[in-house]
Design a protein around this motif. Sequence first.
Motif, mmCIF file in Angstrom:
data_model
loop_
_atom_site.group_PDB
_atom_site.id
_atom_site.type_symbol
_atom_site.label_atom_id
_atom_site.label_comp_id
_atom_site.label_asym_id
_atom_site.label_seq_id
_atom_site.Cartn_x
_atom_site.Cartn_y
_atom_site.Cartn_z
ATOM 1 N N ASN A 71 43.678 43.132 40.061
ATOM 2 C CA ASN A 71 42.905 43.732 38.968
ATOM 3 C C ASN A 71 43.667 43.763 37.645
ATOM 4 N N PHE A 72 44.409 42.698 37.364
ATOM 5 C CA PHE A 72 44.912 42.505 36.011
ATOM 6 C C PHE A 72 43.740 42.044 35.133
ATOM 7 N N VAL A 73 43.696 42.538 33.912
ATOM 8 C CA VAL A 73 42.586 42.187 33.026
ATOM 9 C C VAL A 73 42.628 40.703 32.685
ATOM 10 N N PRO A 74 41.458 40.114 32.370
ATOM 11 C CA PRO A 74 41.450 38.721 31.936
ATOM 12 C C PRO A 74 42.373 38.534 30.743
ATOM 13 N N GLY A 75 43.177 37.490 30.804
ATOM 14 C CA GLY A 75 44.078 37.187 29.714
ATOM 15 C C GLY A 75 45.450 37.805 29.829
ATOM 16 N N PHE A 76 45.690 38.621 30.860
ATOM 17 C CA PHE A 76 46.970 39.312 30.994
ATOM 18 C C PHE A 76 48.131 38.328 31.005
ATOM 19 N N PHE A 77 47.947 37.187 31.671
ATOM 20 C CA PHE A 77 49.055 36.236 31.834
ATOM 21 C C PHE A 77 48.954 35.034 30.892
ATOM 22 N N THR A 78 48.162 35.163 29.832
ATOM 23 C CA THR A 78 47.999 34.038 28.909
ATOM 24 C C THR A 78 49.332 33.587 28.333
ATOM 25 N N GLU A 79 50.112 34.518 27.812
ATOM 26 C CA GLU A 79 51.380 34.149 27.184
ATOM 27 C C GLU A 79 52.370 33.597 28.198
ATOM 28 N N ALA A 80 52.388 34.184 29.393
ATOM 29 C CA ALA A 80 53.318 33.711 30.423
ATOM 30 C C ALA A 80 53.013 32.274 30.824
ATOM 31 N N VAL A 81 51.740 31.975 31.014
ATOM 32 C CA VAL A 81 51.365 30.602 31.373
ATOM 33 C C VAL A 81 51.655 29.656 30.218
ATOM 34 N N GLN A 82 51.391 30.097 29.000
ATOM 35 C CA GLN A 82 51.641 29.236 27.849
ATOM 36 C C GLN A 82 53.113 28.886 27.727
ATOM 37 N N MET A 83 53.991 29.811 28.156
ATOM 38 C CA MET A 83 55.429 29.540 28.108
ATOM 39 C C MET A 83 55.798 28.320 28.944
ATOM 40 N N VAL A 84 55.088 28.110 30.059
ATOM 41 C CA VAL A 84 55.362 26.950 30.903
ATOM 42 C C VAL A 84 55.200 25.672 30.098
ATOM 43 N N PHE A 85 54.144 25.622 29.311
ATOM 44 C CA PHE A 85 53.872 24.417 28.539
ATOM 45 C C PHE A 85 54.745 24.343 27.285
ATOM 46 N N ASP A 86 55.014 25.499 26.688
ATOM 47 C CA ASP A 86 55.874 25.507 25.499
ATOM 48 C C ASP A 86 57.297 25.055 25.844
ATOM 49 N N PHE A 87 57.779 25.456 27.020
ATOM 50 C CA PHE A 87 59.123 25.065 27.449
ATOM 51 C C PHE A 87 59.156 23.667 28.069
ATOM 52 N N ASN A 88 57.969 23.069 28.254
ATOM 53 C CA ASN A 88 57.874 21.713 28.794
ATOM 54 C C ASN A 88 58.566 21.599 30.150
ATOM 55 N N ILE A 89 58.258 22.537 31.046
ATOM 56 C CA ILE A 89 58.903 22.540 32.356
ATOM 57 C C ILE A 89 57.982 22.102 33.494
ATOM 58 N N SER A 90 56.727 21.799 33.180
ATOM 59 C CA SER A 90 55.817 21.346 34.228
ATOM 60 C C SER A 90 56.213 19.967 34.730
ATOM 61 N N THR A 91 56.094 19.759 36.038
ATOM 62 C CA THR A 91 56.395 18.457 36.643
ATOM 63 C C THR A 91 55.153 17.813 37.247
ATOM 64 N N THR A 92 53.962 18.273 36.844
ATOM 65 C CA THR A 92 52.742 17.695 37.376
ATOM 66 C C THR A 92 52.365 16.435 36.600
ATOM 67 N N ASP A 93 51.290 15.797 37.039
ATOM 68 C CA ASP A 93 50.792 14.622 36.331
ATOM 69 C C ASP A 93 50.094 14.996 35.026
ATOM 70 N N ARG A 94 49.792 16.280 34.862
ATOM 71 C CA ARG A 94 49.178 16.770 33.621
ATOM 72 C C ARG A 94 50.035 17.917 33.087
ATOM 73 N N PRO A 95 51.204 17.615 32.571
ATOM 74 C CA PRO A 95 52.183 18.659 32.245
ATOM 75 C C PRO A 95 51.777 19.583 31.106
ATOM 76 N N ASN A 96 50.738 19.245 30.376
ATOM 77 C CA ASN A 96 50.255 20.139 29.323
ATOM 78 C C ASN A 96 49.115 21.024 29.787
ATOM 79 N N GLU A 97 48.716 20.853 31.053
ATOM 80 C CA GLU A 97 47.563 21.601 31.559
ATOM 81 C C GLU A 97 47.832 22.314 32.873
ATOM 82 N N THR A 98 48.724 21.776 33.692
ATOM 83 C CA THR A 98 48.942 22.333 35.017
ATOM 84 C C THR A 98 50.439 22.423 35.316
ATOM 85 N N PHE A 99 50.764 23.156 36.359
ATOM 86 C CA PHE A 99 52.156 23.279 36.786
ATOM 87 C C PHE A 99 52.196 23.631 38.262
ATOM 88 N N HIS A 100 53.353 23.406 38.875
ATOM 89 C CA HIS A 100 53.612 23.842 40.236
ATOM 90 C C HIS A 100 54.399 25.151 40.185
#
Length: 252
Positions: A71-100
């Motif tokens: 029951n975290f409100v919608p958007g609670f983790f927006t900044e945390a998820v965005q950090m994944v893409f800002d730091f360019n640490i995703s190793t998926t085939d769509r590194p600007n959209e998804t992550f492991h």
Amino acid sequence: MKAHTFTILALATLGLAFFDPAGHEFRAPGPFDSRSPCPGLNALANHGYLPRDGKNLDYEAINKAAQDAYNFVPGFFTEAVQMVFDFNISTTDRPNETFHLFDLARHDTIEADGSLTRNDIYFGDDVHFDASVWAPVASDLGLNDYHYSDRFVTIETAAKATRNRYSLAERVNPEYNASALQRATAYGTTALYLLTVWDDDNNAAPKPWVKALLGEDRIPYREGYKKAKIAKVNDRLMAMTQALREVVGYKP
């Protein structure tokens, strides 16, 4: 304490009456599943709120899972998820959209030294649960000495346990990194686990719930956990972080 909460905790202590919800049974990860240093996210995958393999996650998946289970409100983790893409640490085939989930273990981006349940990267593994790291933390939290007169982890107890963990990590890790990230996130991760399993009726976190989440990457349904009726918002997280810091006199 409200009577029904007392009954839930009493039965849970005896291992009675409570089960994982249908379709969200706990299942430990397999050897090819992806997991992170974060018990709360791992628990979402272990219970099937996120894909059980922990791979190719996007913001919507995290957002929905955190709402459905905690029951975290919608958007609670927006900044945390965005950090994944800002730091360019995703190793998926769509590194600007998804992550492991494993991508979150990149040191000094989202992951930092002094985890309550994982060892520092200096020792070779900052992803998997480490019993030697967790044991003194669990002891400081009083999780191994459950009594009806001492059933909850309070802000004060949690703050002191986290301070002790940081102090120990700094002593034993010659490369302990007190970076800007470390200072900014100090006590914030403690506030996050507390908020995740916070019991609003008692203004504290039940010890069995904390033990299951941090010690097993498991949502403590078997211990009587119910999703909070009061939605969890960022203001509560920030207030709890500040309260923890005040207990130990920490200033970032």
